[in-house]
Structures are given as structure tokens and as C-alpha cells.
Design an enzyme around this catalytic site. Structure first.
Site, PDB file in Angstrom:
ATOM      1  N   CYS A 211       0.853  -1.088   0.048  1.00 38.08           N
ATOM      2  CA  CYS A 211       0.195  -0.018  -0.005  1.00 38.08           C
ATOM      3  C   CYS A 211       0.839   1.182  -0.116  1.00 38.08           C
ATOM      4  CB  CYS A 211      -1.002   0.088   1.004  1.00 38.08           C
ATOM      5  SG  CYS A 211      -2.326  -1.412   1.283  1.00 38.08           S
TER       6      CYS A 211
ATOM      7  N   ARG B 122       4.002  -0.469  -4.535  1.00 40.57           N
ATOM      8  CA  ARG B 122       3.703  -1.021  -3.447  1.00 40.57           C
ATOM      9  C   ARG B 122       2.182  -1.701  -3.276  1.00 40.57           C
ATOM     10  NH1 ARG B 122       6.973   1.331   0.869  1.00 40.57           N
ATOM     11  NH2 ARG B 122       5.370   0.520   2.182  1.00 40.57           N
TER      12      ARG B 122
ATOM     13  N   TRP C 259      -2.837  -2.819  -1.918  1.00 45.96           N
ATOM     14  CA  TRP C 259      -2.728  -4.209  -1.969  1.00 45.96           C
ATOM     15  C   TRP C 259      -3.431  -4.738  -1.268  1.00 45.96           C
ATOM     16  CZ3 TRP C 259      -0.729  -8.207   0.772  1.00 45.96           C
ATOM     17  CH2 TRP C 259      -0.216  -9.265   0.197  1.00 45.96           C
TER      18      TRP C 259
ATOM     19  N   ASN D 298      -2.141   1.834   5.826  1.00 46.87           N
ATOM     20  CA  ASN D 298      -1.144   0.921   5.272  1.00 46.87           C
ATOM     21  C   ASN D 298      -0.836   0.025   6.716  1.00 46.87           C
ATOM     22  OD1 ASN D 298       0.721  -0.989   4.015  1.00 46.87           O
ATOM     23  ND2 ASN D 298       2.483   0.419   4.348  1.00 46.87           N
ATOM     24  N   GLY D 299      -1.171  -1.483   6.359  1.00 51.57           N
ATOM     25  CA  GLY D 299      -1.008  -2.127   7.649  1.00 51.57           C
ATOM     26  C   GLY D 299      -2.222  -3.304   7.794  1.00 51.57           C
TER      27      GLY D 299
ATOM     28  N   GLU E  71      17.219 -18.039  -7.756  1.00 49.14           N
ATOM     29  CA  GLU E  71      16.911 -16.647  -7.931  1.00 49.14           C
ATOM     30  C   GLU E  71      16.603 -16.613  -9.469  1.00 49.14           C
ATOM     31  OE1 GLU E  71      16.191 -14.011  -6.438  1.00 49.14           O
ATOM     32  OE2 GLU E  71      16.406 -12.444  -7.683  1.00 49.14           O
TER      33      GLU E  71
ATOM     34  N   LYS F 164      12.663 -15.113 -10.441  1.00 48.14           N
ATOM     35  CA  LYS F 164      12.545 -13.920 -11.299  1.00 48.14           C
ATOM     36  C   LYS F 164      11.469 -14.504 -12.314  1.00 48.14           C
ATOM     37  CE  LYS F 164      13.736 -11.536  -9.453  1.00 48.14           C
ATOM     38  NZ  LYS F 164      14.246 -11.449  -8.297  1.00 48.14           N
TER      39      LYS F 164
ATOM     40  N   GLU G 230       7.709 -15.109 -10.990  1.00 46.76           N
ATOM     41  CA  GLU G 230       7.271 -13.843 -10.468  1.00 46.76           C
ATOM     42  C   GLU G 230       6.748 -12.943 -11.521  1.00 46.76           C
ATOM     43  OE1 GLU G 230       8.794 -11.635  -7.549  1.00 46.76           O
ATOM     44  OE2 GLU G 230      11.018 -11.717  -8.455  1.00 46.76           O
TER      45      GLU G 230
ATOM     46  N   HIS H 225      17.514 -37.210  -6.872  1.00 47.01           N
ATOM     47  CA  HIS H 225      16.789 -37.657  -5.891  1.00 47.01           C
ATOM     48  C   HIS H 225      15.057 -37.430  -6.048  1.00 47.01           C
ATOM     49  CE1 HIS H 225      20.670 -38.714  -3.822  1.00 47.01           C
ATOM     50  NE2 HIS H 225      20.953 -37.771  -4.025  1.00 47.01           N
TER      51      HIS H 225
ATOM     52  N   LYS I 182       5.781  -4.618  -3.788  1.00 45.59           N
ATOM     53  CA  LYS I 182       6.939  -4.493  -3.344  1.00 45.59           C
ATOM     54  C   LYS I 182       6.852  -3.927  -1.772  1.00 45.59           C
ATOM     55  CE  LYS I 182      11.541  -3.089  -5.310  1.00 45.59           C
ATOM     56  NZ  LYS I 182      11.800  -4.499  -5.737  1.00 45.59           N
TER      57      LYS I 182
HETATM   58  C1  F6R Z   1      11.590 -10.921  -5.608  1.00 41.85           C
HETATM   59  C2  F6R Z   1      11.549  -9.928  -4.730  1.00 41.85           C
HETATM   60  C3  F6R Z   1      10.872 -10.507  -3.201  1.00 41.85           C
HETATM   61  C4  F6R Z   1      11.881  -9.659  -2.379  1.00 41.85           C
HETATM   62  C5  F6R Z   1      11.394 -10.039  -0.730  1.00 41.85           C
HETATM   63  C6  F6R Z   1      12.274  -9.361   0.339  1.00 41.85           C
HETATM   64  O1  F6R Z   1      11.789 -10.306  -6.705  1.00 41.85           O
HETATM   65  O2  F6R Z   1      11.433  -8.726  -4.691  1.00 41.85           O
HETATM   66  O3  F6R Z   1      11.084 -11.584  -2.879  1.00 41.85           O
HETATM   67  O4  F6R Z   1      13.131  -9.871  -2.302  1.00 41.85           O
HETATM   68  O5  F6R Z   1      10.017  -9.325  -0.704  1.00 41.85           O
HETATM   69  O6  F6R Z   1      12.063  -7.879   0.218  1.00 41.85           O
HETATM   70  P1  F6R Z   1      13.092  -6.973   0.949  1.00 41.85           P
HETATM   71  O7  F6R Z   1      14.410  -7.287   0.543  1.00 41.85           O
HETATM   72  O8  F6R Z   1      12.782  -5.706   0.819  1.00 41.85           O
HETATM   73  O9  F6R Z   1      13.341  -7.276   2.391  1.00 41.85           O
END
Ligand code: F6R
Length: 612
Positions: free
Chosen positions: A2, A27, A74, A100-101, A485, A489, A492, A508, A607
Site C-alpha cells: 500500500c 507497493r 494491495w 497501510n498495515g 533466484e 524471477k 514472479e 533424488h 514490493k
Molecule cells: C523478488 C522480490 C521479493 C523480495 C522480498 C524481500 O523479486 O522482490 O522476493 O526480495 O520480498 O524484500 P526485501 O529485500 O525488501 O526485504
């Protein structure tokens, strides 16, 4: 999660709020809303979906005013509909509130308020707050009413409140959700993070947990949780508006991938002391902790998502170089697993945003139990910076694309530095080796540039495999986290199912999945497990699998087995994750683009995850 923005000014602020919301859209992008006060009336506009929908409606209706707030959501409680969009109002229609929260006791509060005659219109937890404030306003001024209302709320919040009858005044409050004050000339702002403010000001006041703030165009007043006035601690933000702009790129993610040579070099430079001729690794933002690092006998790394993957690389580096045992936990697990913490235990948190609630909760738990906390963080002034005993700052700059890229590679640089500092503290690094390590890291910038200049192969591989339904990513040793990773990527942003596995583990179980339809991406750069990786690739081939290998351009052995090679420059194996991840970031990007996905705003994600 948010995005929040508020502004008290002497000019119309609707455009300013919409601009701020666009910067905050990463966000959350389920719905958006805005409220302004004009000529004694409160006008609220809310729309399901993206900021563009809201902006269209705001423009069409000509809504504007000198005091306003905006929110991009969000969804947690209640579907992403217009009815559940913020701002929410109280029964009188005087108040508009954004939040937000999560208000954990919202049901109890709602029932109590209903019994007093309050009527609710949404399914959100947030809507109880304006009603609570309204109750307290019967006997108190707006500021005190907000202070009393937050005392009844259990959970996490950043609230921003305006009252139709008090134009020019905004009240905010925070606990475990970020809120920052921006100081302008004849106007002041509130936002959930500084990227929304960069076009307006770089002078900010980071609010602490429990703070309540009151803004007018000319004045900012911050009260602590006991109601005492606090002096304003003004910080100057290092980032500028350009850093948070798209700069001609189609997507933030692509821009952020391309920024990696520069931000990797910048992060390294921050951690070098060149005053004595030969460069040495330093931790300028953890100076108080540095002498104690010699005593560390155990390290627990805690993080989420991509940052957790960086932590796995950190384990390899620290154990190898400093000889300290390291375990790596998801922050959401660490907090609830009664980890054994000894006297000389270092908890190392890693986070781009510094606001991830799981990570914050984990380190608070660790500190409460006596551990010292060092954090690798990208956002200065974030909660993680404030709550740690020391920090290692990364210089990725604002990361706006929801899929993390440059934050990851700069975290890996920070871990390189930290692992050498720990090695030195334990007498395992002499000056000569340190100078060589510095040089190797300096060269990385150029290796990354070289890597980025080889885009065609990635684009071709993306075209070949964009319609696959599943991918398997394999890597070994220090490149096993790179496989994880790469898979994260891809899933997502392209919504293709992808799994990352240690290559040696494939036999395995996952080997059962292999057929001609599932591309297998293998990180196969030179190193001590190279031959083992070649054998794992043979195992895939023997079962009809198709292989995309990240490998040295001249690696004939890999070329013989792989169907497709994504060439990378050769660097020392321990540095190779920083280079090897780049073609995987780009592969995910191009596959997602070919599938028509919304790369910077993948579905369901946001994010900075500020809920547990
Ligand atoms: C993946 C991604 C998330 C963040 C995770 C941690 O591309 O962005 O998996 O890595 O939410 O976020 P931070 O690093 O901000 O604690």
C-alpha cells in the site's frame, strides 16, 4: 505494501498526489483513491485497478484542493473493489483516512462501533479507524482523537487522516508500517516512502514507531508515543528524482538490470578505505560493531525472497573465508522456531526495502533475546536501519520494479565485503590477499558491462522457450542460490511454474519431471564443481531434456551438451553469482515480455511486504 501520500499546501494538490501515487504504485495496484478538501467539502474519488483509472476520473471531474491524501492498495482484507478502496470515511462524512498495515482487532472494534450506531460500507479492517477517530472527536481535538484511537488498535499501521472542517491540517501515525515526512517550501508532505517525495523535496523526517505527526503548509509537529513533542531530525535523501524515473526504458526492471555495473561499483566504493595507499574493506555504518566482530562464533542470516537467496551466497562466502558457521533462515520461520542464540551470535538481516515485516519481526525477536544484529539494507532511514546495531548499506538506488534485480547484486557485493572483514577480524586475511580481493571486486563492474553487451543470445533463448509451462533451474555450490533466484524471477513476472534445485539433488526426485517440454536452465560456469555439473547436464540430456546453460563463451564441454548457451565472462568462482544472475534476470524479463505480462507490476505481488 500500500502506498500512501498526503500534502498540505497553498496550491491545488491533486496532480501532486497522483504523481506521488505513480511513484508508489509498486507497493500495490489493486485499487487507488484520493481525497481533497475544497471550500469546506470533502471530495473522495476511488477506483478499482491502476492509478490511471483514478487519474482519468480525477481529471474528468476536475476534483482538486489544497489539502489531500492518496492511496494505492494491495488488498489484504476485502476484495480489490472500489468499495474497499481507500480513503475510507466515518459516519459523519467529515473524515477521510488512508491506511497501510493490518488492524488485527478490527472485528472486535467493528462490533463495538456498530453497537454505538456506526454503519460500515466496506469489508476492510481499515474502515474502523475513521469511526474510532470520530468517536474520540466528540471530546477531543483531531490530533488527540487520533492519538487515542491508535491506542485501541492492535496490529500494524501507517494512518493519514484529514478532516473536512479543518482544511490545511493532516494528522498521521505509524507503527510497523513506514511513514516519512517531506519538508517543502510553504507545503509539507507525508508518504510511505521517499521515492514518492523525490520530485518535491529531499529533506525528510523519518518517523519512529509510535510517532504521531501533524502537518500544515508551514509547520510539522511530531509527538512521541507519550504525546511529548520531538525535535525534528531532518535527513537529506541521497537519491534524486532522476534515479527513480524510468529514463526512457520500457520497464523499470530493464533499467535496473542495466544499472548493475554502476551500482555494484558504488556499493563497493562505499566500503573501501583508500587513505593508506592500499585499499582496505571497511564497514563505515557499522563502526561500533566492527571490534566485536572478532568474537563472532556463529551467524544466522535472516531474510525473505531474493534477499534470502543473497543470504545463501553469503553462507558460502563467510564459512569459506572466515570459518564461521552460518545458517540461513527465512525470516518468517526464524521468528517462530526458537533458534538457539549464543552470546557471540551475530544475526545478519538482508533487505532491499528495510521494511519487510517478517525480517523486522525476526531481528526484533533476536535483539530481545540478546543477539547483536547487523543488516544489509538498501533504503537509508528504513525501519531495519533504525532497529539494527550496525548496517552495511547497498547503493542500488531506488528499486521500483517489483522483481528485485540490482538490489540482489549489490547485496552480493556487501556480502563479499562483509565476508572479508570477518576473515580479517579472525586473522584469516593478510594485506596482500585483501588487495587482490579488492582488485577482483573492482573488475566486476567491467565484467557486468561485458555481460550486458551480450543480449542477443538471451533474447533468442526467450523466443525459443517462452511458451514452456514449466522450467527447472539447476546450480551447484555458490551458484545454487543463483538457480533459485533465476526460478523466482521467471515465476514472479512470467507466471511460468519454475523450480530451482541444487543440480546434485536432481537425481533424488526432480529428474522424474524431465522431458522435451520442460527447459532445464543450468548454471555451468567454471569452478570446483564444474565437472559434476557437466555430469548432471548429461543426466538431463539422457532423458530427452533441453538445456539452456549459463557458461563461459569458450566452454566447449558445455556447448557439446547444451542446446543453448547464455555466455558470461569468466570471473573467480566466488564472485560468479554476481555475473551469472544477469542472463537469468534478462531471460525472465524477455519471456515475460513475449507473454505480454505486466513486468513491473506482476499480478498479486507488491514490493516492500509490510504484512506478516
Ligand atoms: C523478488 C522480490 C521479493 C523480495 C522480498 C524481500 O523479486 O522482490 O522476493 O526480495 O520480498 O524484500 P526485501 O529485500 O525488501 O526485504
Amino acid at each position: 505494501m500500500c502506498g500512501i501520500i498526503g500534502c498540505a499546501a497553498r496550491r491545488d494538490v491533486a496532480d501532486l498526489i497522483l504523481g506521488g501515487l505513480r511513484q508508489l504504485e509498486y507497493r500495490g495496484y489493486d485499487s487507488a483513491g484520493l481525497a481533497v478538501i475544497r471550500d469546506g467539502s470533502l471530495v473522495v474519488v476511488r477506483r478499482e485497478g491502476r492509478i490511471d483509472n483514478l487519474a482519468g476520473q480525477v481529471k474528468a471531474s476536475g476534483v482538486d484542493g489544497h489539502t489531500g491524501i492518496g492511496h494505492t492498495r494491495w488488498a489484504t482484507h476485502g476484495a480489490p473493489s472500489e468499495k474497499n478502496a481507500h480513503p475510507h470515511s466515518d459516519g459523519s462524512g467529515n473524515l477521510a483516512v488512508i491506511h497501510n498495515g493490518i488492524i488485527e482487532n478490527h472485528e472486535v472494534l467493528r462490533e463495538r462501533l456498530k453497537a454505538k450506531g456506526h454503519v460500515f460500507h466496506s469489508e476492510t479492517d481499515s474502515e474502523v479507524f475513521p469511526h474510532l477517530v470520530q468517536e474520540h472527536q466528540k471530546t477531543h481535538d483531531l490530533l488527540d482523537a487520533v492519538r487515542l484511537a491508535i491506542q485501541e488498535v492492535r496490529g500494524t499501521y501507517a494512518f493519514v487522516v484529514i478532516d473536512r472542517t479543518q482544511p490545511g491540517r493532516i494528522v498521521g501515525a505509524r507503527r510497523d508500517s513506514p511513514l516519512v515526512v517531506g519538508l517543502g517550501k510553504g507545503e509539507n508532505y507525508l508518504a510511505s516512502d521517499v521515492s514518492a517525495l523525490l520530485a518535491l523535496t529531499r529533506d525528510v523526517v523519518y518517523l519512529a514507531n509510535g510517532d504521531v505527526v501533524e502537518l500544515t503548509p508551514d509547520r510539522v509537529r511530531v509527538l512521541d508515543e507519550n504525546g511529548a513533542d520531538k525535535p525534528l531530525q531532518i535527513s537529506r535523501v541521497e537519491w534524486d528524482a532522476e534515479a527513480a524515473a524510468k529514463g526512457g526504458y520500457r520497464h523499470y526492471m530493464l533499467k535496473e538490470i542495466d544499472e548493475q555495473p554502476a551500482v555494484v561499483a558504488k556499493t563497493l566504493q562505499r566500503h573501501l578505505d583508500e587513505s593508506s595507499g592500499k585499499a582496505r574493506f571497511v564497514l563505515p555504518d557499522a563502526a561500533a560493531l566492527e571490534p566485536w566482530l572478532a568474537n563472532v562464533d556463529r551467524i544466522s542470516i535472516t531474510a525473505c525472497g531474493t534477499s534470502w537467496h543473497a543470504g545463501l551466497v553469503g553462507k558460502f562466502l563467510i564459512e569459506k573465508r572466515a570459518g564461521i558457521p552460518v545458517d540461513v533462515d527465512y525470516a518468517s520461520e526464524f521468528r517462530y522456531r526458537d533458534a538457539v542464540l549464543s552470546k557471540n551470535h551475530l544475526v545478519l538481516a538482508i533487505s532491499q526495502s528495510g521494511e519487510t515485516l517478517d525480517t523486522l519481526a525476526a531481528i526484533r525477536e533476536a535483539r530481545a533475546r540478546g543477539a547483536k544484529v547487523l543488516s544489509i539494507v538498501n533504503v537509508q532511514g528504513s525501519s531495519l536501519v533504525r532497529d539494527s546495531d550496525g548496517v552495511v548499506l547497498t547503493d542500488a538506488g531506488p528499486e521500483i520494479g517489483v522483481a528485485s534485480t540490482k538490489a540482489f547484486t549489490t547485496q552480493l557485493v556487501a556480502l563479499q565485503v562483509l565476508s572479508w572483514v570477518l576473515a580479517r577480524a579472525r586473522g584469516r586475511l593478510d594485506r596482500e590477499r585483501e588487495a587482490k580481493a579488492v582488485e577482483d571486486l573492482r573488475v566486476l563492474r567491467f565484467k557486468l558491462e561485458e555481460c550486458l553487451s551480450r543480449g542477443e543470445e538471451v533474447a533468442k533463448a526467450a523466443e525459443l522457450f517462452a511458451r514452456a509451462q514449466d522450467f527447472l533451474f539447476l546450480g551447484r555450490g555458490v551458484n545454487y542460490p543463483v538457480a533459485l533466484e533465476g526460478a523466482l524471477k521467471l515465476k514472479e513476472i512470467s507466471y511460468i511454474h519454475a523450480e530451482g534445485y541444487p543440480a546434485g539433488e536432481m537425481k533424488h526426485g526432480p529428474i522424474a519431471l524431465i522431458d522435451a517440454n520442460m527447459p532445464v536452465v543450468v548454471v555451468a560456469t567454471p569452478g570446483r564443481v564444474h565437472e559434476k555439473v557437466l555430469s548432471n547436464m548429461q543426466e538431463v540430456k539422457a532423458r530427452g531434456g533441453r538445456i539452456v546453460a549459463v557458461a563461459a563463451a569458450d566452454d566447449a564441454a558445455v556447448r557439446k551438451i547444451a542446446d543453448f548457451v547464455l555466455p558470461v565472462p569468466v570471473v573467480d568462482e566466488d564472485l560468479s553469482p554476481i555475473v551469472n544472475v544477469v542472463p537469468l534476470q534478462r531471460l525472465a524479463y524477455w519471456v515475460a515480455d513475449l507473454r505480454g505480462c505486466d513486468i513491473d507490476k506482476p499480478r498479486n505481488l507488491a514490493k516492500s511486504v509490510t504484512v506478516e
